[in-house]
Design a protein around this motif. Structure first.
Motif, PDB file in Angstrom:
ATOM      1  N   ALA A  61       0.840  -1.205   0.000  1.00 53.87           N
ATOM      2  CA  ALA A  61       0.000   0.000   0.000  1.00 53.87           C
ATOM      3  C   ALA A  61       0.868   1.245   0.000  1.00 53.87           C
ATOM      4  O   ALA A  61       2.033   1.221   0.408  1.00 53.87           O
ATOM      5  CB  ALA A  61      -0.932   0.006   1.204  1.00 53.87           C
ATOM      6  N   VAL A  62       0.284   2.330  -0.465  1.00 51.29           N
ATOM      7  CA  VAL A  62       0.893   3.652  -0.375  1.00 51.29           C
ATOM      8  C   VAL A  62       0.275   4.360   0.825  1.00 51.29           C
ATOM      9  O   VAL A  62      -0.950   4.461   0.926  1.00 51.29           O
ATOM     10  CB  VAL A  62       0.655   4.460  -1.666  1.00 51.29           C
ATOM     11  CG1 VAL A  62       1.195   5.876  -1.515  1.00 51.29           C
ATOM     12  CG2 VAL A  62       1.307   3.763  -2.862  1.00 51.29           C
ATOM     13  N   TRP A  63       1.137   4.815   1.727  1.00 51.61           N
ATOM     14  CA  TRP A  63       0.686   5.514   2.928  1.00 51.61           C
ATOM     15  C   TRP A  63       0.979   7.004   2.774  1.00 51.61           C
ATOM     16  O   TRP A  63       2.050   7.388   2.294  1.00 51.61           O
ATOM     17  CB  TRP A  63       1.398   4.973   4.161  1.00 51.61           C
ATOM     18  CG  TRP A  63       1.095   3.538   4.474  1.00 51.61           C
ATOM     19  CD1 TRP A  63       1.432   2.448   3.719  1.00 51.61           C
ATOM     20  CD2 TRP A  63       0.412   3.036   5.605  1.00 51.61           C
ATOM     21  NE1 TRP A  63       0.994   1.299   4.320  1.00 51.61           N
ATOM     22  CE2 TRP A  63       0.366   1.624   5.481  1.00 51.61           C
ATOM     23  CE3 TRP A  63      -0.162   3.626   6.733  1.00 51.61           C
ATOM     24  CZ2 TRP A  63      -0.237   0.809   6.439  1.00 51.61           C
ATOM     25  CZ3 TRP A  63      -0.762   2.816   7.693  1.00 51.61           C
ATOM     26  CH2 TRP A  63      -0.799   1.430   7.537  1.00 51.61           C
ATOM     27  N   LEU A 110      -3.043   7.999   6.278  1.00 57.33           N
ATOM     28  CA  LEU A 110      -3.917   7.295   5.353  1.00 57.33           C
ATOM     29  C   LEU A 110      -3.189   6.129   4.690  1.00 57.33           C
ATOM     30  O   LEU A 110      -1.976   6.188   4.473  1.00 57.33           O
ATOM     31  CB  LEU A 110      -4.408   8.259   4.272  1.00 57.33           C
ATOM     32  CG  LEU A 110      -5.007   9.567   4.779  1.00 57.33           C
ATOM     33  CD1 LEU A 110      -5.202  10.543   3.626  1.00 57.33           C
ATOM     34  CD2 LEU A 110      -6.341   9.299   5.489  1.00 57.33           C
ATOM     35  N   ARG A 111      -3.952   5.101   4.341  1.00 60.62           N
ATOM     36  CA  ARG A 111      -3.422   3.944   3.629  1.00 60.62           C
ATOM     37  C   ARG A 111      -4.222   3.739   2.345  1.00 60.62           C
ATOM     38  O   ARG A 111      -5.453   3.721   2.374  1.00 60.62           O
ATOM     39  CB  ARG A 111      -3.506   2.676   4.490  1.00 60.62           C
ATOM     40  CG  ARG A 111      -2.979   1.414   3.816  1.00 60.62           C
ATOM     41  CD  ARG A 111      -3.135   0.204   4.729  1.00 60.62           C
ATOM     42  NE  ARG A 111      -2.524  -0.991   4.156  1.00 60.62           N
ATOM     43  CZ  ARG A 111      -3.148  -1.852   3.345  1.00 60.62           C
ATOM     44  NH1 ARG A 111      -4.425  -1.626   2.997  1.00 60.62           N
ATOM     45  NH2 ARG A 111      -2.529  -2.897   2.864  1.00 60.62           N
ATOM     46  N   ILE A 112      -3.509   3.605   1.209  1.00 65.27           N
ATOM     47  CA  ILE A 112      -4.153   3.393  -0.084  1.00 65.27           C
ATOM     48  C   ILE A 112      -3.625   2.087  -0.667  1.00 65.27           C
ATOM     49  O   ILE A 112      -2.473   2.018  -1.100  1.00 65.27           O
ATOM     50  CB  ILE A 112      -3.868   4.553  -1.055  1.00 65.27           C
ATOM     51  CG1 ILE A 112      -4.118   5.910  -0.383  1.00 65.27           C
ATOM     52  CG2 ILE A 112      -4.720   4.409  -2.304  1.00 65.27           C
ATOM     53  CD1 ILE A 112      -3.697   7.090  -1.226  1.00 65.27           C
ATOM     54  N   PRO A 113      -4.414   1.027  -0.690  1.00 69.65           N
ATOM     55  CA  PRO A 113      -3.938  -0.244  -1.239  1.00 69.65           C
ATOM     56  C   PRO A 113      -3.578  -0.113  -2.722  1.00 69.65           C
ATOM     57  O   PRO A 113      -4.212   0.635  -3.475  1.00 69.65           O
ATOM     58  CB  PRO A 113      -5.145  -1.178  -1.052  1.00 69.65           C
ATOM     59  CG  PRO A 113      -5.994  -0.529  -0.009  1.00 69.65           C
ATOM     60  CD  PRO A 113      -5.792   0.947  -0.183  1.00 69.65           C
ATOM     61  N   VAL A 114      -2.534  -0.842  -3.124  1.00 72.59           N
ATOM     62  CA  VAL A 114      -2.176  -0.922  -4.536  1.00 72.59           C
ATOM     63  C   VAL A 114      -2.799  -2.196  -5.091  1.00 72.59           C
ATOM     64  O   VAL A 114      -2.462  -3.301  -4.682  1.00 72.59           O
ATOM     65  CB  VAL A 114      -0.646  -0.956  -4.724  1.00 72.59           C
ATOM     66  CG1 VAL A 114      -0.295  -1.055  -6.215  1.00 72.59           C
ATOM     67  CG2 VAL A 114       0.005   0.278  -4.098  1.00 72.59           C
ATOM     68  N   ARG A 115      -3.756  -2.031  -6.011  1.00 71.81           N
ATOM     69  CA  ARG A 115      -4.430  -3.186  -6.592  1.00 71.81           C
ATOM     70  C   ARG A 115      -3.478  -3.956  -7.514  1.00 71.81           C
ATOM     71  O   ARG A 115      -2.399  -3.474  -7.885  1.00 71.81           O
ATOM     72  CB  ARG A 115      -5.656  -2.729  -7.378  1.00 71.81           C
ATOM     73  CG  ARG A 115      -6.770  -2.140  -6.502  1.00 71.81           C
ATOM     74  CD  ARG A 115      -7.930  -1.696  -7.356  1.00 71.81           C
ATOM     75  NE  ARG A 115      -9.102  -1.355  -6.571  1.00 71.81           N
ATOM     76  CZ  ARG A 115      -9.837  -0.265  -6.756  1.00 71.81           C
ATOM     77  NH1 ARG A 115      -9.503   0.599  -7.716  1.00 71.81           N
ATOM     78  NH2 ARG A 115     -10.900  -0.027  -6.023  1.00 71.81           N
ATOM     79  N   HIS A 116      -3.890  -5.165  -7.901  1.00 69.10           N
ATOM     80  CA  HIS A 116      -3.054  -6.025  -8.744  1.00 69.10           C
ATOM     81  C   HIS A 116      -2.697  -5.365 -10.071  1.00 69.10           C
ATOM     82  O   HIS A 116      -1.622  -5.602 -10.626  1.00 69.10           O
ATOM     83  CB  HIS A 116      -3.750  -7.366  -8.993  1.00 69.10           C
ATOM     84  CG  HIS A 116      -3.865  -8.229  -7.774  1.00 69.10           C
ATOM     85  ND1 HIS A 116      -2.764  -8.652  -7.052  1.00 69.10           N
ATOM     86  CD2 HIS A 116      -4.954  -8.747  -7.139  1.00 69.10           C
ATOM     87  CE1 HIS A 116      -3.154  -9.385  -6.033  1.00 69.10           C
ATOM     88  NE2 HIS A 116      -4.481  -9.462  -6.054  1.00 69.10           N
TER      89      HIS A 116
END
Length: 286
Positions: A179-181, A191-197
């Motif tokens: 994820a990008v924080w 904040l946490r932003i998941p990195v999708r496949h």
């Protein structure tokens, strides 16, 4: 649970014994910078030998501080310098705010060249994930994604919790555990932003609140160490979002902007933007 356990070997133009908090033992090493020369460190990355590469925003410079305290200016940039990262081959990438010349610059072999132009907002934090850069724009409330292979920037995430209220929105940034924080200085959130496949951004998640004035941060395992700029504090943020204060102005912090960890050594850069007293690089051990 973190505890300062020992002194870092001399890494300073001037090394001082700080008034250690109750959970600390030994000394704290401090490099003091020249405020009159605008040597106010905004961001930090580390070299393999433990030297610190710093951006001096006001001086528009990138500098290296060695273990014996020598300061070398690596580059002079066309505008204010913010985030910095280092790739495995030693190349440095830095964010520069310079009107039409705003963007990510690449430093190599003594030269600085514009690698990825960005719209003139306020480009701030910079993070590296393998062969991909992520940069925040604190004015526009955005995260840009920039492949090292092409240098072509595209907005990756924006708005919502990333937006500013009155000053700085999305600010510090790191990539951790898929994820990008991102920190939002105005709202005091992590904040946490998941990195999708497929590489796209997932939904923005709030992982910690109540961190007014948070600037950049770093990870030490699952724990986040965050620079609380306005209050001159270092916060320890646990995975459940709870946080405590580990260092304060009494320990030498002066509007800290960024943090780096190497083994048990913790580097905290202070820019003294508000205090106008003693911009420095404080180094201790947890």
């Amino acid at each position: 649970m973190f505890r300062i356990s020992a002194v870092v070997a001399a890494v300073a133009l001037a090394t001082v014994t700080a008034a250690a908090p109750a959970w600390a033992s030994g000394q704290v090493s401090v490099v003091h910078f020249d405020l009159a020369a605008h040597q106010q460190p905004e961001n930090i990355t580390l070299e393999p030998d433990g030297s610190a590469d710093l951006t001096f925003n006001g001086a528009r410079q990138v500098a290296r501080v060695t273990r014996d305290g020598r300061i070398t200016i690596l580059a002079q940039l066309p505008g204010g310098v913010s985030g910095i990262v280092r790739t495995g081959d030693g190349t440095l990438y830095v964010n520069v705010n310079a009107g039409a010349q705003t963007g990510v610059y690449r430093l190599g072999h003594g030269a600085a060249t514009l690698f990825a132009p960005l719209p003139a907002g306020f480009v701030n934090g910079l993070a590296l994930d393998g062969r991909t850069l992520y940069a925040t724009d604190s004015s526009a409330g955005q995260v840009w994604r920039i492949p090292l292979s092409t240098g072509k920037a595209a907005v990756w995430a924006q708005g919502g919790p990333l937006a500013k209220v009155s000053g700085f929105g999305s600010n510090g940034i790191k990539v951790h555990d898929g994820a990008v924080w991102v920190s939002n200085t105005d709202t005091g959130m992590l904040l946490r932003i998941p990195v999708r496949h497929d590489g796209s951004a997932g939904p923005i998640q709030t992982r910690a609140t109540g961190l007014a004035g948070i600037d950049d941060f770093t990870f030490d395992g699952p724990v986040v160490l965050a620079a609380i700029n306005s209050a001159s504090r270092l916060a320890v943020i646990r995975p459940d979002g709870s946080h405590t204060i580990a260092l304060t102005a009494a320990d030498g912090l002066s509007n800290p902007t960024s943090i780096a960890v190497r083994g048990k050594s913790v580097y905290v850069a202070s820019a003294a933007y508000r205090t106008q007293l003693d911009p420095n690089l404080l180094i201790t051990r947890f």
